[in-house]
Design an enzyme around this catalytic site. Structure first.
Site, PDB file in Angstrom:
ATOM      1  N   CYS A  95      19.718 -29.015  27.789  1.00 23.67           N
ATOM      2  CA  CYS A  95      19.096 -28.267  26.793  1.00 23.67           C
ATOM      3  C   CYS A  95      17.557 -29.017  26.465  1.00 23.67           C
ATOM      4  CB  CYS A  95      19.877 -28.045  25.793  1.00 23.67           C
ATOM      5  SG  CYS A  95      21.176 -26.589  26.068  1.00 23.67           S
TER       6      CYS A  95
ATOM      7  N   ASP B 124      48.228 -34.466  36.771  1.00 26.66           N
ATOM      8  CA  ASP B 124      49.115 -33.456  37.021  1.00 26.66           C
ATOM      9  C   ASP B 124      49.976 -33.770  38.125  1.00 26.66           C
ATOM     10  OD1 ASP B 124      50.320 -31.028  36.580  1.00 26.66           O
ATOM     11  OD2 ASP B 124      48.857 -29.649  37.070  1.00 26.66           O
ATOM     12  N   SER B 125      51.140 -33.283  38.060  1.00 25.94           N
ATOM     13  CA  SER B 125      52.114 -33.581  38.995  1.00 25.94           C
ATOM     14  C   SER B 125      51.909 -32.949  40.393  1.00 25.94           C
ATOM     15  CB  SER B 125      53.468 -33.287  38.542  1.00 25.94           C
ATOM     16  OG  SER B 125      53.591 -31.749  38.475  1.00 25.94           O
ATOM     17  N   GLY B 126      51.511 -31.806  40.344  1.00 25.55           N
ATOM     18  CA  GLY B 126      51.224 -31.237  41.792  1.00 25.55           C
ATOM     19  C   GLY B 126      52.108 -29.891  41.720  1.00 25.55           C
ATOM     20  N   GLY B 127      52.933 -29.752  40.728  1.00 22.28           N
ATOM     21  CA  GLY B 127      53.859 -28.431  40.583  1.00 22.28           C
ATOM     22  C   GLY B 127      53.062 -27.264  40.846  1.00 22.28           C
ATOM     23  N   PHE B 128      52.011 -27.111  39.841  1.00 18.20           N
ATOM     24  CA  PHE B 128      51.373 -25.741  39.811  1.00 18.20           C
ATOM     25  C   PHE B 128      50.632 -25.494  41.066  1.00 18.20           C
ATOM     26  CE2 PHE B 128      47.337 -23.474  38.781  1.00 18.20           C
ATOM     27  CZ  PHE B 128      48.009 -22.229  38.293  1.00 18.20           C
TER      28      PHE B 128
ATOM     29  N   GLY C  25      53.188 -22.987  32.543  1.00 19.29           N
ATOM     30  CA  GLY C  25      53.947 -21.692  32.746  1.00 19.29           C
ATOM     31  C   GLY C  25      53.286 -20.557  31.972  1.00 19.29           C
TER      32      GLY C  25
ATOM     33  N   CYS D   2      22.461 -31.456  24.404  1.00 17.79           N
ATOM     34  CA  CYS D   2      22.804 -32.135  25.724  1.00 17.79           C
ATOM     35  C   CYS D   2      21.489 -32.304  26.544  1.00 17.79           C
ATOM     36  CB  CYS D   2      23.849 -30.986  26.520  1.00 17.79           C
ATOM     37  SG  CYS D   2      22.816 -29.881  27.496  1.00 17.79           S
TER      38      CYS D   2
ATOM     39  N   HIS E 225      25.915 -28.909  30.390  1.00 17.11           N
ATOM     40  CA  HIS E 225      25.959 -28.115  29.303  1.00 17.11           C
ATOM     41  C   HIS E 225      27.430 -27.797  28.639  1.00 17.11           C
ATOM     42  CE1 HIS E 225      24.677 -25.494  25.830  1.00 17.11           C
ATOM     43  NE2 HIS E 225      25.300 -24.704  26.465  1.00 17.11           N
TER      44      HIS E 225
ATOM     45  N   ASP F  99      43.168 -28.611  29.138  1.00 15.05           N
ATOM     46  CA  ASP F  99      42.256 -28.927  30.383  1.00 15.05           C
ATOM     47  C   ASP F  99      42.014 -27.543  30.886  1.00 15.05           C
ATOM     48  OD1 ASP F  99      45.003 -28.545  31.606  1.00 15.05           O
ATOM     49  OD2 ASP F  99      43.714 -28.393  33.163  1.00 15.05           O
TER      50      ASP F  99
ATOM     51  N   ASP G  39      57.270 -29.880  37.865  1.00 17.06           N
ATOM     52  CA  ASP G  39      58.043 -28.898  37.305  1.00 17.06           C
ATOM     53  C   ASP G  39      57.909 -27.549  38.399  1.00 17.06           C
ATOM     54  OD1 ASP G  39      55.156 -28.462  37.170  1.00 17.06           O
ATOM     55  OD2 ASP G  39      55.585 -27.248  35.399  1.00 17.06           O
TER      56      ASP G  39
ATOM     57  N   GLN H  83      59.203 -24.703  30.184  1.00 16.41           N
ATOM     58  CA  GLN H  83      58.928 -23.876  30.709  1.00 16.41           C
ATOM     59  C   GLN H  83      59.774 -22.584  30.206  1.00 16.41           C
ATOM     60  OE1 GLN H  83      57.008 -23.085  33.157  1.00 16.41           O
ATOM     61  NE2 GLN H  83      56.265 -24.872  34.146  1.00 16.41           N
TER      62      GLN H  83
ATOM     63  N   CYS I  65      21.549 -27.156  20.738  1.00 14.20           N
ATOM     64  CA  CYS I  65      22.334 -27.842  21.672  1.00 14.20           C
ATOM     65  C   CYS I  65      21.736 -29.257  21.993  1.00 14.20           C
ATOM     66  CB  CYS I  65      22.923 -27.479  23.008  1.00 14.20           C
ATOM     67  SG  CYS I  65      23.702 -28.471  24.064  1.00 14.20           S
TER      68      CYS I  65
HETATM   69 ZN   LIG Z   1      23.175 -27.779  26.303  1.00 11.88          ZN
END
Ligand SMILES: [Zn+2]
Length: 718
Positions: free
Chosen positions: A355, A139-143, A262, A352, A381, A312, A193, A235, A350
């Site tokens: 679990c 990410d550019s860092g704008g946020f 945004g 994972c 998880h 993300d 941005d 935006q 699950c």
């Molecule tokens: Zn799990």
């Protein structure tokens, strides 16, 4: 353009972030797969990502695609775990790889401050630095900069801010951001941005958007012929015209992908979904679409449905730190004492590592002690859960069953702990949520329904509204079968008593999922309602009524009509006012879902006269009526009005319900459990023998009408 000569790259009186490091990229890429770079040397966007759409879902904007970064093939839709500081919190890269992570997200702003670009230059990029073989998006860092309101100023050049580490003043310009991202060596870079809260006024939003466009052009120039991909960020806050302008301006430039920025910064859920849907449609088909910073599993499902490919969010790891986990049994809070001795796995469904190995009692204990292992295990998880959801979505798109997957999953994904619901006693007192004569009622099982305050009647008190709508109205009326009939003549449903629109929405969703399979007869739903407050209230809180997350209800509230854009022949109309006074305005029905308040609250709706008007409005057609009541008074009112009456299946706390129909052909009496001689005998002895509208002098004539009803003279084998 040479990046080195960009006039404002962190120069002048500001801390010099980088100088003379351009050209190293050319060296670094020698270490990588050269075949990729030969193909990419021209640097056209198509060659950079080779984005290909593999399948588009029917009845939805969802799509499945693949693209190729500098490190791996990426399959969409995908979720990118967030590793702000070049680490996904509490997770080792080995696990991330095994769980199916394809791209990790890192943050330019944080990495610029620490460890600093020179470390990446010395080590040879972020992949080697953090031992990660697959892709990285920076990410550019704008946020981040714009979330620090007191330590920044913005000019045409860039954003000036003070380092939170040592107080240095730093200018982050588009060129500086790209240079840093080149040093980091990410596969996908983002333009700098100007991110503003989604709730700003139009002129603020416009100024920020226009600056973002100029910065995007500068970022593209700064990227030059680097093989790293670069995404632009659309935006425009919540203003459709601005979003349109922003998409148009950015799509004219050769970016490798487009992000929707945004959002998730102050707007409501429906505003976010509307803006996302609108913006997605403005973006090119042949580039990836990335919705930044969103969201919960449900948010992601909704956005995939609207055509987004990439996501993300910090939620899976952040929730894990607080003891929250998404499971097939709902959202679990591991801090709750109910798990103190629970030997069950976290999620029985699950696979994972968490679990597979640990029980809830241990995870509860780790969470209570704030042990980092607890954070790690729950995080594993959650990430696993997200990736699995993405894979399932992708699979259903490839198999073209996404729409039914979506309809089913969006119900499931908003459930809290099914097996151990938080009891209302222990919950923080809910704010009173009322509108007009209606109030939201939350059942002990956790689902919400609408309570009519003055009568105390709850619409769907014992069963979640959609379950009851499906069982009582959709399944009993064999709606799917009727919609599968090959005729162009529309099926007309009267939805009498719109309420919070559960019955109408159940019918609409049935039509949509049939349409997704390609076979469907046109459907027209006519809803009758004299007080729209119940729907308004439910819609306002549609997080509790997830079936209302649909284009239909807001259109019905606003325009009293809705027509599906996705499926031809699906229409919904509202007739406002008293049903008995307005039914003549509607075309005759094939099916009637009779879901009025009970005779105690709404006596005129259950009289013989009312049902006589209904039979007259059916105009000789073969009509079936379904209703939740099984009261003797209502049934005799229907019989006296000329309906044939049968028992319906049980629903909620009622042993049985009622089905009435106008015609006896089609052998229907053999499919339905008709009220027979047995029932008539019971009726003769009943103390509630007559509908309230029958006066004492009318009783004997009424009795005779019922006794001589043809349905009681039918032979079982007729
Ligand atoms: Zn799990």
């Amino acid at each position: 353009m040479s990046n080195k000569q960009g006039p404002n790259v962190c120069s002048g009186g500001f801390f010099k972030i980088r100088q003379g490091s351009c050209g190293r990229w050319g060296f670094r890429i020698q270490c990588r797969d050269l075949s990729l770079y030969t193909a990419n040397s021209v640097g056209t966007p198509d060659q950079r990502l080779d984005f290909r759409v593999e399948a588009r879902a029917t009845g939805s904007n969802a799509r499945a695609a693949t693209f190729r970064t500098l490190h791996n093939e990426v399959r969409t839709p995908l979720f990118m775990p967030v590793g702000t500081h070049a680490t996904v919190k509490a997770q080792a890269t080995g696990f991330l790889e095994e769980s199916g992570s394809q791209i990790l997200l890192a943050n330019t702003y944080h990495l610029l401050l620490r460890p600093g670009p020179e470390v990446f230059r010395n080590v040879g990029g972020i992949h080697r630095f953090m031992s990660w073989k697959k892709s990285v998006l920076t990410d550019s860092g704008g946020f981040q900069i714009f979330s620090l309101p007191h330590s920044r100023s913005i000019s045409e050049e860039g954003a000036v801010f003070q380092s939170y580490l040592d107080g240095r003043t730093i200018l982050l310009s588009p060129e500086c951001s790209i240079e840093t991202q080149k040093d980091i060596g990410s596969d996908i870079m983002m333009v700098l941005d100007q991110c503003v809260p989604s709730t700003v006024d139009e002129s603020t939003a416009r100024t920020a958007m226009e600056l973002t466009h100029r910065w995007a052009a500068r970022s593209l120039a700064a990227r030059g012929d680097s093989p790293q991909s670069l995404f632009a960020i659309v935006q425009g806050a919540l203003f459709p015209e601005l979003r349109r302008e922003s998409a148009r301006a950015l799509c004219e430039m050769p970016f490798d992908g487009f992000a929707i920025g945004g959002l998730a910064v102050g707007e409501g859920k429906s505003e976010r979904e509307d803006t996302c849907e609108f913006t997605t449609q403005l973006l090119p088909q042949d580039r990836p679409r990335y919705l930044m910073g969103v969201g919960t599993p449900l948010d992601i499902l909704e956005a995939v449905h609207r055509g987004v490919d990439m996501f993300d969010c910090i939620i899976p790891t952040q929730m894990a730190q607080r003891g929250g986990c998404f499971t097939s049994r709902g959202l679990l809070q591991m801090r709750r004492g109910i798990y103190k001795s629970s030997q069950e796995p976290l999620d029985p469904d699950c696979a994972c590592p968490t679990c597979a190995r640990y029980n809830r009692a241990y995870l509860h204990h780790l969470t209570k002690c704030k042990e980092t292992l607890g954070w790690q295990l729950l995080g594993q998880h959650n990430i696993f859960f997200y990736h699995r959801l993405m894979r399932e979505m992708r699979q259903s798109i490839l198999e073209d069953s996404f729409l039914s997957f979506y309809n089913e999953k969006r119900e499931v994904l908003q459930i809290d702990d099914i097996d151990n619901p938080v009891t209302p006693m222990r919950r923080r007192p809910l704010k009173k949520i009322t509108l007009g004569d209606y109030k939201i009622h939350t059942a002990i099982e956790g689902f919400s329904s609408i309570l009519h305050v003055s009568s105390g009647e709850i619409m769907h008190a014992r069963t979640p509204p959609m379950d009851e709508a499906r069982g009582l109205y959709i399944e009993q009326s064999r709606l799917s079968e009727r919609l599968a009939e090959t005729t162009a003549e529309p099926l007309v449903i009267w939805d009498v008593g719109l309420g919070a629109a559960a019955n109408a929405m159940a019918a609409i969703l049935t039509h949509e999922s049939m349409a997704a399979k390609g076979i469907v007869r046109p459907l027209r739903i006519v809803s009758f309602e004299n007080d729209l407050d119940s729907l308004r209230l439910a819609f306002k809180h549609h997080d509790r009524f997830p079936y209302l997350r649909h284009a239909g209800p807001p259109a019905i509230l606003k325009h009293a009509t809705w027509q599906s854009k996705q499926h031809e022949g699906l229409e919904w109309k509202l007739i406002e006012g008293d049903f008995l006074a307005t039914m003549h305005l509607a075309e005759p029905p094939d099916l009637i879902f009779y879901d009025m308040f009970s005779g105690k609250t709404c006596a005129p709706a259950w009289t013989t006269d009312a049902f006589r008007s209904v039979t007259a409005a059916c105009a000789g057609r073969d009509v079936e009526l379904f209703t939740y009541t099984c009261s003797t008074a209502s049934r005799v009112a229907m019989l006296a009005a000329g309906f044939y009456v049968a028992r319906g299946r049980n629903a909620g706390d009622k042993e049985e319900t009622t089905i009435a129909f106008t015609c006896l052909d089609n052998g229907r009496e053999r499919q339905r459990e008709m009220l027979g001689a047995e029932w008539l005998k019971k009726w003769e002895r009943s103390s509630a023998k007559f509908p309230a509208c029958i006066t004492a002098s009318e009783q004997s004539v009424f009795e005779e009408t019922i006794r001589s009803h043809p349905q009681f003279f039918m032979r079982a084998d007729d």
